[in-house]
Design a protein around this motif. Structure first.
Motif, PDB file in Angstrom:
ATOM      1  N   THR A 144       4.123  -8.379  -2.737  1.00 46.98           N
ATOM      2  CA  THR A 144       4.426  -6.825  -2.931  1.00 46.98           C
ATOM      3  C   THR A 144       4.342  -6.454  -4.265  1.00 46.98           C
ATOM      4  OG1 THR A 144       6.139  -7.219  -1.130  1.00 46.98           O
ATOM      5  CG2 THR A 144       6.145  -5.380  -2.322  1.00 46.98           C
ATOM      6  N   VAL A 145       4.888  -7.295  -5.320  1.00 50.77           N
ATOM      7  CA  VAL A 145       4.540  -6.834  -6.602  1.00 50.77           C
ATOM      8  C   VAL A 145       3.104  -6.631  -6.992  1.00 50.77           C
ATOM      9  CG1 VAL A 145       5.064  -7.663  -9.081  1.00 50.77           C
ATOM     10  CG2 VAL A 145       6.801  -7.407  -7.536  1.00 50.77           C
ATOM     11  N   ALA A 146       2.277  -7.705  -6.468  1.00 47.75           N
ATOM     12  CA  ALA A 146       0.811  -7.597  -6.814  1.00 47.75           C
ATOM     13  C   ALA A 146       0.114  -6.389  -6.088  1.00 47.75           C
ATOM     14  CB  ALA A 146       0.291  -8.987  -6.231  1.00 47.75           C
TER      15      ALA A 146
ATOM     16  N   PRO B 233       3.335   6.930  -3.808  1.00 48.96           N
ATOM     17  CA  PRO B 233       2.566   5.722  -3.301  1.00 48.96           C
ATOM     18  C   PRO B 233       3.241   4.548  -3.144  1.00 48.96           C
ATOM     19  CG  PRO B 233       1.633   6.385  -5.515  1.00 48.96           C
ATOM     20  CD  PRO B 233       2.629   7.493  -5.093  1.00 48.96           C
ATOM     21  N   VAL B 234       4.636   4.386  -4.278  1.00 50.40           N
ATOM     22  CA  VAL B 234       5.070   3.364  -4.149  1.00 50.40           C
ATOM     23  C   VAL B 234       6.305   3.128  -2.803  1.00 50.40           C
ATOM     24  CG1 VAL B 234       7.187   1.983  -5.386  1.00 50.40           C
ATOM     25  CG2 VAL B 234       5.109   2.763  -6.710  1.00 50.40           C
ATOM     26  N   VAL B 235       6.715   4.285  -2.811  1.00 47.73           N
ATOM     27  CA  VAL B 235       7.809   4.538  -1.697  1.00 47.73           C
ATOM     28  C   VAL B 235       6.880   4.279  -0.269  1.00 47.73           C
ATOM     29  CG1 VAL B 235       9.355   6.010  -0.453  1.00 47.73           C
ATOM     30  CG2 VAL B 235       9.258   5.835  -3.115  1.00 47.73           C
ATOM     31  N   GLU B 236       5.842   4.944  -0.110  1.00 47.04           N
ATOM     32  CA  GLU B 236       5.169   4.814   0.798  1.00 47.04           C
ATOM     33  C   GLU B 236       4.770   3.223   1.301  1.00 47.04           C
ATOM     34  OE1 GLU B 236       1.781   7.562   2.848  1.00 47.04           O
ATOM     35  OE2 GLU B 236       0.678   5.879   1.585  1.00 47.04           O
ATOM     36  N   ALA B 237       4.324   2.552   0.252  1.00 39.69           N
ATOM     37  CA  ALA B 237       3.826   1.089   0.416  1.00 39.69           C
ATOM     38  C   ALA B 237       5.159   0.460   1.071  1.00 39.69           C
ATOM     39  CB  ALA B 237       3.464   0.675  -0.673  1.00 39.69           C
TER      40      ALA B 237
ATOM     41  N   ASP C 229       5.959  -1.261   4.810  1.00 43.80           N
ATOM     42  CA  ASP C 229       6.298  -2.567   4.946  1.00 43.80           C
ATOM     43  C   ASP C 229       7.251  -2.862   6.031  1.00 43.80           C
ATOM     44  OD1 ASP C 229       7.449  -5.069   3.997  1.00 43.80           O
ATOM     45  OD2 ASP C 229       5.421  -5.392   3.524  1.00 43.80           O
ATOM     46  N   GLY C 230       8.344  -1.989   5.770  1.00 46.35           N
ATOM     47  CA  GLY C 230       9.665  -1.954   6.507  1.00 46.35           C
ATOM     48  C   GLY C 230      10.505  -3.012   6.201  1.00 46.35           C
ATOM     49  N   THR C 231      10.464  -3.838   5.058  1.00 46.16           N
ATOM     50  CA  THR C 231      11.277  -4.880   4.860  1.00 46.16           C
ATOM     51  C   THR C 231      12.158  -4.875   3.558  1.00 46.16           C
ATOM     52  OG1 THR C 231       9.340  -6.190   3.889  1.00 46.16           O
ATOM     53  CG2 THR C 231       9.940  -6.586   6.166  1.00 46.16           C
ATOM     54  N   TRP C 232      12.136  -3.659   3.100  1.00 49.28           N
ATOM     55  CA  TRP C 232      12.903  -3.788   1.715  1.00 49.28           C
ATOM     56  C   TRP C 232      14.033  -2.478   1.708  1.00 49.28           C
ATOM     57  CZ3 TRP C 232      11.035  -7.215  -1.513  1.00 49.28           C
ATOM     58  CH2 TRP C 232      10.005  -7.705  -1.188  1.00 49.28           C
ATOM     59  N   HIS C 233      15.023  -2.893   0.941  1.00 53.49           N
ATOM     60  CA  HIS C 233      16.087  -1.960   0.620  1.00 53.49           C
ATOM     61  C   HIS C 233      15.778  -1.417  -0.743  1.00 53.49           C
ATOM     62  CE1 HIS C 233      18.915  -3.802   3.478  1.00 53.49           C
ATOM     63  NE2 HIS C 233      18.690  -4.919   2.969  1.00 53.49           N
TER      64      HIS C 233
ATOM     65  N   LEU D 213       6.874   8.586   9.030  1.00 49.76           N
ATOM     66  CA  LEU D 213       5.902   7.424   8.695  1.00 49.76           C
ATOM     67  C   LEU D 213       6.281   6.349   9.716  1.00 49.76           C
ATOM     68  CD1 LEU D 213       5.759   6.722   4.973  1.00 49.76           C
ATOM     69  CD2 LEU D 213       4.273   7.723   6.409  1.00 49.76           C
ATOM     70  N   ALA D 214       7.635   6.351  10.218  1.00 48.84           N
ATOM     71  CA  ALA D 214       8.231   5.449  11.121  1.00 48.84           C
ATOM     72  C   ALA D 214       7.665   5.590  12.649  1.00 48.84           C
ATOM     73  CB  ALA D 214       9.572   5.365  11.193  1.00 48.84           C
ATOM     74  N   ARG D 215       6.969   6.699  12.812  1.00 47.58           N
ATOM     75  CA  ARG D 215       6.348   7.363  14.179  1.00 47.58           C
ATOM     76  C   ARG D 215       4.968   6.631  14.119  1.00 47.58           C
ATOM     77  NH1 ARG D 215       9.539  11.640  13.401  1.00 47.58           N
ATOM     78  NH2 ARG D 215       7.513  12.970  13.244  1.00 47.58           N
ATOM     79  N   ARG D 216       4.315   6.321  13.004  1.00 53.27           N
ATOM     80  CA  ARG D 216       2.970   6.356  12.691  1.00 53.27           C
ATOM     81  C   ARG D 216       2.507   4.987  13.630  1.00 53.27           C
ATOM     82  NH1 ARG D 216       0.517   7.838   7.052  1.00 53.27           N
ATOM     83  NH2 ARG D 216       1.248   9.751   7.885  1.00 53.27           N
TER      84      ARG D 216
END
Length: 198
Positions: free
Chosen positions: A23-25, A56-60, A64-68, A132-135
């Motif tokens: 993710t950092v990469a 763009p950071v928040v969207e990515a 992904d859906g696996t981050w706090h 985004l969750a509905r996309r």
């Protein structure tokens, strides 16, 4: 100096592989004041001073859906060290509070800061997250092509479908709403940073 410190923690890391490095990469192309880097365990941190870099950071991360996701808006001690993880100051403390609160918050995202714009930014990001969750994967196909600068007609040719089908996918994907959310998030981030949106 006012900045946005992002402290991001992987959800359910004890039950899944560590995804911090990849993710950092993936975020390496985002302009940062201090680059994203792993701090401890399944957590990473970065420092932003460009309001346009936040969406763009928040969207990515939401995609992904696996981050706090914790965002702290405030001052940092200067001079800022060369590594994000070595910084100190109120923004870092706020980011820590935010990522802790994110674990039990809508969309696993919180924004903490003394400025009322922090709450407005958090609300904007929550509403954007619901879009985004509905996309669907098809919606993301169109959204990604539009983000590259393609028109709906050009996206239709690339995907081998009709322009009306692209338009329908774009509407279902909330592309227009997402664009507005990005604009508002950028404006609010600029207010928190004491800057004009770029």
């Amino acid at each position: 100096m006012s900045v946005l410190v992002l402290t991001v923690d992987q959800q359910g890391s004890r039950r899944s592989p560590d995804r911090v490095a990849e993710t950092v990469a993936a975020l390496a192309g985002v302009p940062t004041l201090r680059a994203f880097e792993q701090t401890v365990g399944d957590e990473f941190q970065g420092v932003l001073d460009d309001p346009a870099a936040l969406p763009p950071v928040v969207e990515a991360l939401l995609r992904d859906g696996t981050w706090h996701i914790g965002i702290g808006a405030g001052e940092v001690e200067e001079p800022l060290p060369s590594h994000a993880r070595a910084g100190r100051g109120p923004a870092y403390l706020l980011a820590r509070d935010a990522v802790t609160a994110a674990k039990s918050s809508p969309w696993h995202l919180r924004v903490c800061g003394a400025d009322p714009a922090a709450r407005a930014l958090e609300t904007t990001l929550w509403l954007w997250a619901s879009v985004l969750a509905r996309r669907t994967s098809r919606g993301w196909e169109v959204a990604d092509l539009v983000a590259e600068g393609l028109s709906y007609d050009e996206a239709a040719r690339r995907l081998g479908i009709s322009p009306s089908a692209v338009s329908q996918r774009a509407q279902a994907a909330g592309i227009v709403e997402s664009r507005r959310a990005r604009e508002l998030a950028t404006e609010l981030a600029a207010r928190l940073l004491g800057k004009e949106p770029t």
